[in-house]
Design a protein around this motif. Structure first.
Motif, PDB file in Angstrom:
ATOM      1  N   THR A  15       0.839  -1.188   0.000  1.00 30.20           N
ATOM      2  CA  THR A  15       0.000   0.000   0.000  1.00 30.20           C
ATOM      3  C   THR A  15       0.883   1.251   0.000  1.00 30.20           C
ATOM      4  O   THR A  15       1.987   1.226   0.536  1.00 30.20           O
ATOM      5  N   THR A  16       0.395   2.325  -0.601  1.00 35.40           N
ATOM      6  CA  THR A  16       1.102   3.598  -0.587  1.00 35.40           C
ATOM      7  C   THR A  16       0.208   4.668   0.026  1.00 35.40           C
ATOM      8  O   THR A  16      -0.916   4.878  -0.435  1.00 35.40           O
ATOM      9  N   ASN A  17       0.700   5.303   1.092  1.00 36.80           N
ATOM     10  CA  ASN A  17      -0.024   6.393   1.744  1.00 36.80           C
ATOM     11  C   ASN A  17       0.471   7.739   1.243  1.00 36.80           C
ATOM     12  O   ASN A  17       1.681   7.930   1.075  1.00 36.80           O
ATOM     13  N   VAL A  18      -0.455   8.652   1.033  1.00 37.77           N
ATOM     14  CA  VAL A  18      -0.120  10.024   0.656  1.00 37.77           C
ATOM     15  C   VAL A  18      -0.851  10.963   1.606  1.00 37.77           C
ATOM     16  O   VAL A  18      -2.081  10.931   1.695  1.00 37.77           O
ATOM     17  N   ARG A  72      -5.319  11.609   4.500  1.00 32.75           N
ATOM     18  CA  ARG A  72      -4.442  10.490   4.165  1.00 32.75           C
ATOM     19  C   ARG A  72      -5.136   9.634   3.104  1.00 32.75           C
ATOM     20  O   ARG A  72      -6.161   9.004   3.363  1.00 32.75           O
ATOM     21  N   PHE A  73      -4.558   9.646   1.931  1.00 33.54           N
ATOM     22  CA  PHE A  73      -5.047   8.823   0.821  1.00 33.54           C
ATOM     23  C   PHE A  73      -4.203   7.558   0.772  1.00 33.54           C
ATOM     24  O   PHE A  73      -2.969   7.618   0.803  1.00 33.54           O
ATOM     25  N   ARG A  92      -0.913  11.648  -7.831  1.00 32.60           N
ATOM     26  CA  ARG A  92      -1.814  12.782  -8.010  1.00 32.60           C
ATOM     27  C   ARG A  92      -3.037  12.394  -8.842  1.00 32.60           C
ATOM     28  O   ARG A  92      -4.173  12.771  -8.525  1.00 32.60           O
ATOM     29  N   ALA A  93      -2.793  11.622  -9.884  1.00 30.10           N
ATOM     30  CA  ALA A  93      -3.903  11.185 -10.735  1.00 30.10           C
ATOM     31  C   ALA A  93      -4.873  10.298  -9.952  1.00 30.10           C
ATOM     32  O   ALA A  93      -6.097  10.375 -10.138  1.00 30.10           O
ATOM     33  N   ALA A  94      -4.337   9.452  -9.064  1.00 31.53           N
ATOM     34  CA  ALA A  94      -5.195   8.574  -8.271  1.00 31.53           C
ATOM     35  C   ALA A  94      -6.051   9.387  -7.299  1.00 31.53           C
ATOM     36  O   ALA A  94      -7.239   9.090  -7.099  1.00 31.53           O
ATOM     37  N   ILE A  95      -5.472  10.414  -6.689  1.00 35.06           N
ATOM     38  CA  ILE A  95      -6.241  11.266  -5.774  1.00 35.06           C
ATOM     39  C   ILE A  95      -7.333  12.015  -6.530  1.00 35.06           C
ATOM     40  O   ILE A  95      -8.478  12.099  -6.069  1.00 35.06           O
ATOM     41  N   ASP A 115      -6.892  21.586  -6.641  1.00 34.92           N
ATOM     42  CA  ASP A 115      -5.549  21.915  -6.171  1.00 34.92           C
ATOM     43  C   ASP A 115      -5.314  21.311  -4.788  1.00 34.92           C
ATOM     44  O   ASP A 115      -6.167  21.446  -3.892  1.00 34.92           O
ATOM     45  N   PHE A 116      -4.168  20.682  -4.624  1.00 30.45           N
ATOM     46  CA  PHE A 116      -3.800  20.142  -3.322  1.00 30.45           C
ATOM     47  C   PHE A 116      -2.284  20.034  -3.247  1.00 30.45           C
ATOM     48  O   PHE A 116      -1.589  20.026  -4.264  1.00 30.45           O
TER      49      PHE A 116
END
Length: 543
Positions: A198-201, A242-243, A260-263, A272-273
């Motif tokens: 898993t990857t957290n952003v 947290r994504f 970014r595309a996944a968010i 914008d984020f």
């Protein structure tokens, strides 16, 4: 080379190490806590302080610190499952905001939202409050040698490169999943190596709620044609999120553009984020084969690694250290028996196995086979699609309730077959997840009953053994008191005339350990009080 002494050396200053340092200091025991990082939390790995952990915070007197740590306690705690934030909602489980959520009847406390970037500073303040804990950040454990009198550890100051030897009576590894302490002891972990990569952003966005059509929620689960693929959590209840890109058992790296595309895909529109941090990690279901040796112990992620589904990981770790701390105190102060520290693994490892397995089952429910390939009509803007979404959402909501309602996991653990527990012959109650019935059966958490306004039975426990006498006709307990004094075991007698409390504890005499677990109970003084005291202080070998 520099040399210093410390009764307890703790390696790893996450929430588990800080809790142990704080609890030891609260008990009057000095310790040294080393941490190789600078202590700044750049990725909050947890965000929920469970109900039992909050009971410990109540004991320590830091509940106001937790509540005021920084999370927006007026933010909704709903959990929702959606296509995107601007798409369809399948269903949700509504919860009151933290400021309005009531305590359940089984506890004077409730869970709290306090992500690690807020909770660690609270625990650091707690550890420092006693002035008995020496906290040393940017200090790395290089090696240690265990001997009959204790442990000698060699550490390095990462800022100066200076080496130092620390002589300790005991060493506790709270240094995470890649534990240097566990590896040095050559203790293997049991279980599946990787559940998902898993990857957290962590990202910042002011006013995200105004950019989508969903009602606000603490957690969103995203379901698309390929199945459950991501989650989004309100990390501070304001502007940070947290994504988590869930992934699968195949390891892969994502570029910033992909993340970014996944968010954007999850929100369902361009916006914008600011990305604050990215953390790839592995969900695991692993428990150490052993929890330590005579002088060296493992706690928290060093002992058990779990999927965060359910919020059991850190909370199980805090339970580890509360269990271990009073036993270390007993040995250092001289009244603990030869087998008291052996009971740590005997009592806590089954709890770790139980909680880790439940977390994995929660993950499987979130990623259940039906959701891996959901029916296509779920995503159609048609009457048939609306009916399919209702049917699917109702089923998913019902399935996920086991994760959202898990009071039995947090409060219902039992220390069966522990040498420190004197059984009373009653059968073990059912080990439930979503419900919890209080019991004073030996090995269980002592029940909560309100004795007065804002005074719980739980407020009696922590610093010593408590012998509770219920009603006017309760035996004196003089035999236990005398036996405890002979063995220098700290015990306090409390007489309680309270019908509800007497009904909850079910016996006229109940002996409660410093960690708040019932150790013995009866309606008369024990025939051999010395045996009971020797058992609960760990002087008797496991049979």
């Amino acid at each position: 080379m520099l040399k210093r002494k410390s009764p307890v050396l703790i390696v790893g200053a996450g929430p588990i190490g800080l809790s142990l340092a704080g609890d030891l200091g609260w008990r009057g025991i000095e310790c040294t806590l080393i941490e190789k990082s600078d202590g700044v939390i750049r990725q909050a790995k947890m965000d929920m302080v469970g109900i039992r952990s909050m009971e410990y915070c109540r004991r320590w007197g830091i509940v106001p610190w937790v509540e005021g740590a920084g999370y927006n306690r007026d933010y909704p705690q709903d959990c929702a499952w959606v296509t995107t934030l601007n798409g369809y909602e399948f269903g949700r489980e509504p919860f009151p905001c933290a400021s309005a959520e009531p305590c359940p009847p089984q506890s004077p406390q409730k869970r709290e939202r306090c992500p690690q970037n807020f909770f660690d500073p609270v625990l650091r303040r707690f550890a420092e409050r006693s002035t008995l804990a020496t906290l040393r950040y940017e200090t790395e454990l290089l090696s240690f040698v265990e001997h009959a009198q204790g442990v000698t550890a060699t550490v390095r100051n990462l800022r100066t490169g200076e080496l130092e030897d620390i002589d300790a009576c005991y060493l506790v590894g709270t240094d995470g999943g890649a534990s240097t302490v566990r590896q040095a002891l050559d203790i293997p972990m049991e279980g599946p190596a990787a559940l998902t990569y898993t990857t957290n952003v962590i990202f910042r966005c002011d006013g995200l709620e105004q950019l989508h059509t969903m009602k606000p929620a603490y957690r969103y689960i995203f379901i698309a044609a390929e199945g459950t693929w991501a989650t989004l959590v309100a990390i501070n209840g304001r502007d940070q999120w947290r994504f988590s890109l869930v992934g699968d058992a195949d390891k892969r790296a994502y570029s910033d553009e992909e993340l970014r595309a996944a968010i954007v895909r999850a929100v369902g529109r361009e916006f914008d984020f600011e990305i604050l941090s990215v953390l790839p990690w592995v969900r695991r279901q692993l428990v150490a084969q052993r929890y330590g040796t005579k002088r060296v112990f493992l706690a928290g992620d060093a002992a058990h690694l779990t999927s965060p589904t359910g919020g059991f990981g850190m909370n199980t770790g805090i339970q580890d250290v509360v269990n271990l701390s009073w036993k270390l105190e007993a040995k250092i102060k001289g009244w603990g028996g030869d087998h008291i520290l052996d009971s740590y693994e005997i009592e806590q490892r089954p709890v770790g196995l139980r909680n880790v397995a439940e977390a994995t089952d929660n993950l499987k429910r979130m990623l259940n086979p039906r959701v891996k390939q959901p029916p296509q009509e779920l995503f159609d803007n048609t009457p048939e699609g609306a009916r399919a979404r209702t049917e699917f959402g109702n089923a998913y909501t019902e399935m996920m309730r086991r994760e959202w309602f898990s009071i039995g996991i947090h409060l219902g653990y039992m220390y069966e077959n522990s040498p420190l527990i004197v059984p009373d012959g009653t059968p073990a109650p059912a080990d439930t997840v979503s419900t919890y019935t209080q019991t004073a059966r030996p090995g269980s958490r002592a029940p909560h009953v309100w004795l007065d306004k804002d005074v719980s039975t739980l407020d009696l426990f922590g610093t010593e053994f408590m012998l509770l006498r219920f009603g006017d006709n309760a035996p004196s307990g003089e035999g236990l008191i005398t036996a405890a004094k002979e063995r220098k075991v700290p015990v306090k007698v409390v007489s309680i005339n309270h019908a509800q409390a007497q009904a909850a504890y079910e016996r006229l005499l109940v002996l409660v350990r410093p960690d708040g677990q019932c150790a013995w109970r009866g309606d008369s003084d024990p025939s051999d009080p010395q045996y009971v005291i020797d058992a609960v202080r760990g002087a008797l070998a496991r049979t």
